[in-house]
Write an enzyme that holds these catalytic residues in place. Structure first.
Site, PDB file in Angstrom:
ATOM      1  N   THR A  56     -15.398  -4.797   5.549  1.00 42.22           N
ATOM      2  CA  THR A  56     -15.360  -4.784   7.016  1.00 42.22           C
ATOM      3  C   THR A  56     -15.642  -3.383   7.566  1.00 42.22           C
ATOM      4  OG1 THR A  56     -12.968  -4.714   6.768  1.00 42.22           O
ATOM      5  CG2 THR A  56     -13.911  -6.799   7.444  1.00 42.22           C
TER       6      THR A  56
ATOM      7  N   PRO B  75     -22.515  -6.191 -16.019  1.00 42.83           N
ATOM      8  CA  PRO B  75     -21.755  -7.377 -16.426  1.00 42.83           C
ATOM      9  C   PRO B  75     -20.877  -7.170 -17.658  1.00 42.83           C
ATOM     10  CG  PRO B  75     -23.945  -8.035 -15.747  1.00 42.83           C
ATOM     11  CD  PRO B  75     -23.924  -6.525 -15.722  1.00 42.83           C
ATOM     12  N   ASN B  76     -21.373  -6.491 -18.671  1.00 41.08           N
ATOM     13  CA  ASN B  76     -20.589  -6.326 -19.895  1.00 41.08           C
ATOM     14  C   ASN B  76     -19.312  -5.523 -19.651  1.00 41.08           C
ATOM     15  OD1 ASN B  76     -20.315  -6.535 -22.841  1.00 41.08           O
ATOM     16  ND2 ASN B  76     -20.618  -4.308 -22.788  1.00 41.08           N
TER      17      ASN B  76
ATOM     18  N   ARG C  57      -2.342  -9.692  12.580  1.00 41.76           N
ATOM     19  CA  ARG C  57      -1.368  -8.981  13.417  1.00 41.76           C
ATOM     20  C   ARG C  57      -0.553  -9.986  14.230  1.00 41.76           C
ATOM     21  NH1 ARG C  57      -2.438  -5.716  10.322  1.00 41.76           N
ATOM     22  NH2 ARG C  57      -3.178  -3.590  10.600  1.00 41.76           N
TER      23      ARG C  57
ATOM     24  N   HIS D 207     -16.949  -3.585  -9.781  1.00 41.10           N
ATOM     25  CA  HIS D 207     -18.401  -3.602  -9.543  1.00 41.10           C
ATOM     26  C   HIS D 207     -19.043  -2.682 -10.575  1.00 41.10           C
ATOM     27  CE1 HIS D 207     -21.863  -3.265  -6.331  1.00 41.10           C
ATOM     28  NE2 HIS D 207     -22.293  -3.629  -7.531  1.00 41.10           N
ATOM     29  N   ASP D 208     -19.642  -3.281 -11.612  1.00 37.74           N
ATOM     30  CA  ASP D 208     -20.279  -2.480 -12.665  1.00 37.74           C
ATOM     31  C   ASP D 208     -21.235  -3.411 -13.418  1.00 37.74           C
ATOM     32  OD1 ASP D 208     -20.810  -0.529 -14.716  1.00 37.74           O
ATOM     33  OD2 ASP D 208     -18.827   0.328 -14.383  1.00 37.74           O
TER      34      ASP D 208
ATOM     35  N   GLN E  57      -7.383  -1.931  12.588  1.00 40.15           N
ATOM     36  CA  GLN E  57      -8.073  -3.212  12.379  1.00 40.15           C
ATOM     37  C   GLN E  57      -8.758  -3.608  13.684  1.00 40.15           C
ATOM     38  OE1 GLN E  57      -8.590  -4.451   9.553  1.00 40.15           O
ATOM     39  NE2 GLN E  57      -6.797  -4.458   8.216  1.00 40.15           N
TER      40      GLN E  57
ATOM     41  N   ASP F   8       0.837  -1.198   0.000  1.00 45.22           N
ATOM     42  CA  ASP F   8       0.000   0.000   0.000  1.00 45.22           C
ATOM     43  C   ASP F   8       0.873   1.250   0.000  1.00 45.22           C
ATOM     44  OD1 ASP F   8      -2.398  -1.468   0.000  1.00 45.22           O
ATOM     45  OD2 ASP F   8      -2.292  -1.755   2.160  1.00 45.22           O
TER      46      ASP F   8
ATOM     47  N   GLY G  15      -0.268  -6.080   5.618  1.00 47.10           N
ATOM     48  CA  GLY G  15       0.312  -4.818   5.182  1.00 47.10           C
ATOM     49  C   GLY G  15       1.289  -4.273   6.197  1.00 47.10           C
ATOM     50  N   ARG G  16       0.793  -3.367   7.059  1.00 51.56           N
ATOM     51  CA  ARG G  16       1.658  -2.617   7.967  1.00 51.56           C
ATOM     52  C   ARG G  16       2.542  -3.445   8.897  1.00 51.56           C
ATOM     53  NH1 ARG G  16      -3.364   1.009   9.358  1.00 51.56           N
ATOM     54  NH2 ARG G  16      -4.248  -1.009   8.789  1.00 51.56           N
TER      55      ARG G  16
ATOM     56  N   LYS H 248       0.292  -7.759  -3.072  1.00 50.09           N
ATOM     57  CA  LYS H 248      -1.021  -7.185  -3.381  1.00 50.09           C
ATOM     58  C   LYS H 248      -0.850  -5.749  -3.850  1.00 50.09           C
ATOM     59  CE  LYS H 248      -4.246  -5.666  -0.315  1.00 50.09           C
ATOM     60  NZ  LYS H 248      -5.101  -4.530  -0.688  1.00 50.09           N
TER      61      LYS H 248
ATOM     62  N   ASP I 175      -5.973  -5.986  -6.399  1.00 48.25           N
ATOM     63  CA  ASP I 175      -7.136  -5.753  -5.533  1.00 48.25           C
ATOM     64  C   ASP I 175      -7.866  -4.500  -5.994  1.00 48.25           C
ATOM     65  OD1 ASP I 175      -8.880  -5.535  -3.380  1.00 48.25           O
ATOM     66  OD2 ASP I 175      -7.353  -4.848  -1.975  1.00 48.25           O
ATOM     67  N   LEU I 176      -8.657  -4.633  -7.065  1.00 51.81           N
ATOM     68  CA  LEU I 176      -9.352  -3.460  -7.613  1.00 51.81           C
ATOM     69  C   LEU I 176     -10.855  -3.510  -7.358  1.00 51.81           C
ATOM     70  CD1 LEU I 176      -7.438  -2.979 -11.005  1.00 51.81           C
ATOM     71  CD2 LEU I 176      -7.001  -1.894  -8.795  1.00 51.81           C
ATOM     72  N   LYS I 177     -11.357  -4.618  -6.829  1.00 52.42           N
ATOM     73  CA  LYS I 177     -12.759  -4.731  -6.390  1.00 52.42           C
ATOM     74  C   LYS I 177     -13.748  -4.204  -7.439  1.00 52.42           C
ATOM     75  CE  LYS I 177     -11.675  -4.258  -1.439  1.00 52.42           C
ATOM     76  NZ  LYS I 177     -10.270  -3.814  -1.427  1.00 52.42           N
TER      77      LYS I 177
END
Ligand code: C5P
Length: 234
Positions: A121, A68-69, A183, A65-66, A192, A10, A212-213, A34, A61-63
């Site tokens: 989360t 389907p096409n 952790r 959501h749109d 977190q 990150d 990550g951290r 990642k 990790d771009l998640k």
């Protein structure tokens, strides 16, 4: 692909990310990396090619959501980047997840693994009810999304390590669980809320942990990475 530690790179720039990865040049085990929105939007696909070219496996990790096409066409582009793992939001519906799989699948039948985000989360029962008008208990919503991802043919979900066992029960042992919120027992949880150690994540059956951290912010990132691998992979 087996159990592995995925290091969340990150960073706001490719320069910082590459300088961080340079430190692992002498390591026998190349970290699975990642790349999230921040780094990808800052640097574009070239940073993916660069890190891939250094021999790292990549979780992009771009998640998505749109409709389907659109997701199908975007996934086709990501598949061409030779990434190993990509994700989307299960809330995009089974039709969107099926379209994503179709877009990811290359002419020779191979494709990156595809996993779904269930509920972020950062969403809690209150915000789910107020903002999304979803009245069911959040753990049931998470399990429902996991089952819909499985029905669409996806390989697994991103979930809290605390949900990993239930997801496996509902969707089968082969359905991947990729878990952030890790952790060290003697480490700082930071923002977190619900955390587990790498050893605990191994015990409850997570396939991948995203860290990550505890690694990127460690005084000695190599030692922190090795400790994660020792605890989680063994
Ligand atoms: O630094 P830390 O170990 O908390 O980083 C965890 C990584 O996992 C970050 O890249 C964060 O965006 C991601 N993540 C998360 N919780 C989720 C989904 C993704 O922490 N539910």
């Amino acid at each position: 692909m087996g159990k592995d530690v995925i290091v969340a790179c990150d960073f706001a720039s490719g320069r910082e990310a590459l300088a961080f990865l340079d430190r692992f040049a002498g390591e026998e085990r190349k970290p699975f990396v990642k790349i999230g929105m921040e780094l990808f939007y800052a640097e574009g696909p070239q940073i993916v090619r660069e890190i891939k070219g250094r021999g790292h496996q990549i979780f992009l990790d771009l998640k998505l959501h749109d409709i389907p096409n659109t997701v199908m066409k975007a996934m086709r582009v990501l598949s061409g980047l030779e990434v190993d793992l990509v994700n989307l939001h299960a809330a995009g519906t089974v039709a969107m997840m099926e379209a994503a799989l179709a877009g990811l699948t290359r002419a020779d039948g191979t494709r990156p693994l595809l996993i779904a985000v269930t509920q972020l989360t950062s969403t809690d029962q209150h915000s789910m009810e107020e903002d999304l008008l979803i009245r069911e208990p959040i753990d049931q919503v998470v399990m429902h999304y996991a089952r819909r991802a499985k029905a669409a043919g996806l390989d697994g979900v991103v979930c809290s390590p605390l949900e990993s066992g239930k997801v496996k029960e509902a969707c089968g042992a082969g359905f991947l669980t990729v878990t952030p919120g890790v952790r060290f027992a003697d480490g700082d949880a930071g923002d977190q809320k619900r955390v587990m150690t790498p050893a605990q994540a191994k015990e409850i059956g997570s396939d991948y942990i995203v860290v990550g951290r505890p690694i990127t912010g460690a005084a000695d990132p190599i030692a922190a990475y090795r400790r994660c691998v020792a605890e989680f992979v063994g």
